[in-house]
Scaffold this active site. Structure first.
Site, mmCIF file in Angstrom:
data_model
loop_
_atom_site.group_PDB
_atom_site.id
_atom_site.type_symbol
_atom_site.label_atom_id
_atom_site.label_comp_id
_atom_site.label_asym_id
_atom_site.label_seq_id
_atom_site.Cartn_x
_atom_site.Cartn_y
_atom_site.Cartn_z
ATOM 1 N N GLU A 1 1.545 -10.897 -38.257
ATOM 2 C CA GLU A 1 1.419 -12.255 -38.791
ATOM 3 C C GLU A 1 0.334 -13.045 -38.082
ATOM 4 O O GLU A 1 -0.099 -12.706 -36.996
ATOM 5 C CB GLU A 1 2.742 -13.006 -38.668
ATOM 6 C CG GLU A 1 3.429 -12.920 -37.317
ATOM 7 C CD GLU A 1 2.642 -13.353 -36.128
ATOM 8 O OE1 GLU A 1 2.056 -14.461 -36.187
ATOM 9 O OE2 GLU A 1 2.605 -12.614 -35.117
ATOM 10 N N ALA B 1 -6.759 -7.119 -35.126
ATOM 11 C CA ALA B 1 -5.992 -6.326 -36.091
ATOM 12 C C ALA B 1 -6.888 -5.335 -36.829
ATOM 13 O O ALA B 1 -6.527 -4.172 -37.020
ATOM 14 C CB ALA B 1 -5.296 -7.255 -37.098
ATOM 15 N N GLY C 1 -0.027 -11.175 -31.471
ATOM 16 C CA GLY C 1 0.415 -11.120 -32.863
ATOM 17 C C GLY C 1 -0.598 -10.389 -33.718
ATOM 18 O O GLY C 1 -1.265 -9.471 -33.242
ATOM 19 N N GLU C 2 -0.676 -10.762 -35.025
ATOM 20 C CA GLU C 2 -1.591 -10.118 -35.996
ATOM 21 C C GLU C 2 -1.196 -8.679 -36.285
ATOM 22 O O GLU C 2 -1.985 -7.930 -36.867
ATOM 23 C CB GLU C 2 -3.042 -10.050 -35.475
ATOM 24 C CG GLU C 2 -3.711 -11.335 -35.159
ATOM 25 C CD GLU C 2 -5.157 -11.132 -34.690
ATOM 26 O OE1 GLU C 2 -5.672 -10.001 -34.764
ATOM 27 O OE2 GLU C 2 -5.758 -12.119 -34.267
ATOM 28 N N GLY C 3 -0.053 -8.226 -35.797
ATOM 29 C CA GLY C 3 0.274 -6.805 -35.895
ATOM 30 C C GLY C 3 -0.416 -5.970 -34.848
ATOM 31 O O GLY C 3 -0.339 -4.731 -34.885
#
Lengths: 348, 348
Positions: B170, B93, B313-315
């Protein structure tokens, strides 16, 4: 085709090192999907574990004698007007290049009308536009060769100036016609599905284009070698992009290929030199209906990254895909490893 | 759900002006495909003909009591370790945010273990992790409400600080389980296809996860309202993202939604407030098998831009799509018009 340029073969030891490096980053293995494969392709093309992200777009412009037959919905003057727009910095290519951090090199390959001198315009100096491919060969073998060499030299110069990624883009009213004829005659694809609306045809325009291209193909039936196809149908900007793909690869850069016309150029270069495959990354699947069939002929090159219904050219799709290449490089160059960040592995 | 936040309705006059502006740019109309639709969505979300490109990722981390049942291949400590990695700047991210020019705001929503103070860590202060949703409701109604309000406030603060695009991402070991249960119970999707390998399960792990999720769903059978589903299954980071989507939209920002879990959050917010649709842009179709079915429930939101087999994930997927939003804005803000560049129109 540019047989004196040597192409490196993939380095298995480097591949293993880069793959291990990717798997050691703080993420579940494989969880960055195609970004991981892209990072590996980039590193292997450059022959470096820590890839260079600097990028240059070679924006190759040229006119087509065949446009006299009404194969495009736009007049040839638009090629010249758009080159002036590129030089003024107002086209999609300029705007997207600024956003993605790429340099734009405008190559006159060449347009039919004389262009004023400009510090950022590089001239091929071969001939002003191609001959009408319905009546005669668009180019001589010597002109094809000169355009190939020009493209290769320009790509090598951009790499020597620091670029690790070379983007191929074009501008040329009428050049979806040339690209369709090239893919048909040199890649043995059926002509019908390759004939599309290009920059925008109504049904009648599309039928006129189809009839003209069928007559062109009948004048010079295939299969033809890449060089012979380029001579038969042009254009100089397509030959320059084919040469640029080989020149960039020989200088160890990744080649990021734009849409329908740039793809035809890259595939002709690949046909002549199969060792080019590991250096090729297609940027996107475009809206021109024949693009998918062209892309499917080269499964060993990097499959298109984007699918956004683009049909502009100018390298715009390659510039839109460039941030994915930049992110892939940043993953390799900047991301922490499980070890360095103190992150645990899987539970079970 | 956050019923006091007002959402603007689309402005037809602005839509017509922006569409005309896009068509007047130096390119064949429609030739930039989905970038043109994205530019229009961005301008309408912001209510501005010249959109703002500044972007902030709200990276919402939280732990899940259900992870005690072995629903993830990774232990809960990894959530904490990854938050520390985000704060140190070494995660995907961070790396992708730097490449795309986005700010990262790390929101503790919250993880189970205590985190040290850090100038870039923003704490929700609700509770440390959720309860085990197999045994009891994961959250109280009050905790859900607090997480929604926290997310909305954080999004509004980021917009007030200058962001025009809010990215939702997230981190939370076990949160594909919560997302699957939420989509099943609040969006009426069959549970089976929503249960996937998440961050990486073997066949046995996937079967264990499936059995646990079926038992959770049986404990609290649907259909449930978005708020009731969040209380039943958690998590706090998902509630915070749902609140953030509404907060960002109410402050006139485009909401760029990451993968499976962020999508569940955005769809819960959309279910509660259908007026959110014009503000939502999905970033990508991910590798988690149920993601496509979730995306198909919201055809009025912006369809995913990328399809790269991502499952981190993690954006990270939202950050990979962000340059397309930036390019769309640059097209509107910087590109020349036919008139300003002196380019001719079509021949016919």
């Amino acid at each position: 085709m540019l047989s004196d340029l040597s192409l490196a073969t993939p380095d298995a030891a480097l591949s293993a090192r880069v793959s291990a490096r990717i798997d050691g980053k703080t993420k579940p293995p494989g969880s960055l999907g195609r970004i991981e494969a892209l990072a590996l392709r980039l590193a292997l093309a450059q022959g470096r574990e820590a890839p260079i992200v600097r990028a240059a777009l070679l924006l190759c412009a040229g006119d087509h004698g065949l446009n006299a037959e009404g194969v495009s919905a736009w007049p040839s003057e638009v090629t010249t007007q758009m080159v002036l727009n590129f030089l003024a910095g107002g086209a999609a290519a300029n705007v997207f290049a600024r956003a993605a951090g790429a340099e734009v090199r405008v190559l006159d390959c060449e347009v039919a009308a004389p262009l004023p001198d400009h510090p950022r315009l590089i001239r091929a100096g071969i001939r002003a536009g191609t001959r009408n491919a319905l009546r005669e060969d668009a180019l001589t073998a010597k002109e094809v060769s000169a355009a190939l060499v020009f493209g290769a030299e320009q790509a090598r110069a951009a790499v020597e100036a620091g670029a690790g990624v070379i983007l191929l883009g074009e501008m040329g009213i009428g050049n979806t016609s040339a690209a369709a004829l090239l893919a048909h005659s040199a890649l043995a694809l059926p002509l019908g599905p390759l004939v599309g609306p290009g920059a925008g045809h109504d049904a009648a325009g599309l039928e006129r284009k189809r009839a003209v291209l069928e007559a062109c193909a009948a004048r010079r039936p295939g299969p033809l070698s890449p060089e012979a196809a380029l001579a038969a149908f042009g254009g100089l900007e397509i030959a320059a992009m084919a040469g640029a793909a080989l020149g960039a690869a020989s200088a160890r850069a990744l080649v990021l290929v734009d849409g329908f016309i740039a793809t035809a150029a890259a595939l002709l270069a690949l046909k002549a030199r199969p060792g080019l495959a590991p250096f090729l990354q297609f940027a996107h699947r475009g809206a021109e209906p024949g693009h998918a069939a062209m892309l499917e002929t080269a499964p060993e090159a990097g499959a298109p990254l984007l699918d956004l219904g683009l049909r502009l050219g100018e390298g715009s799709g390659a510039l839109l895909a460039l941030p994915l290449v930049t992110a892939a490089a940043a993953m390799l160059n900047e991301m922490a490893s499980f070890e360095s960040a103190g992150v645990s592995g899987k539970a079970g």
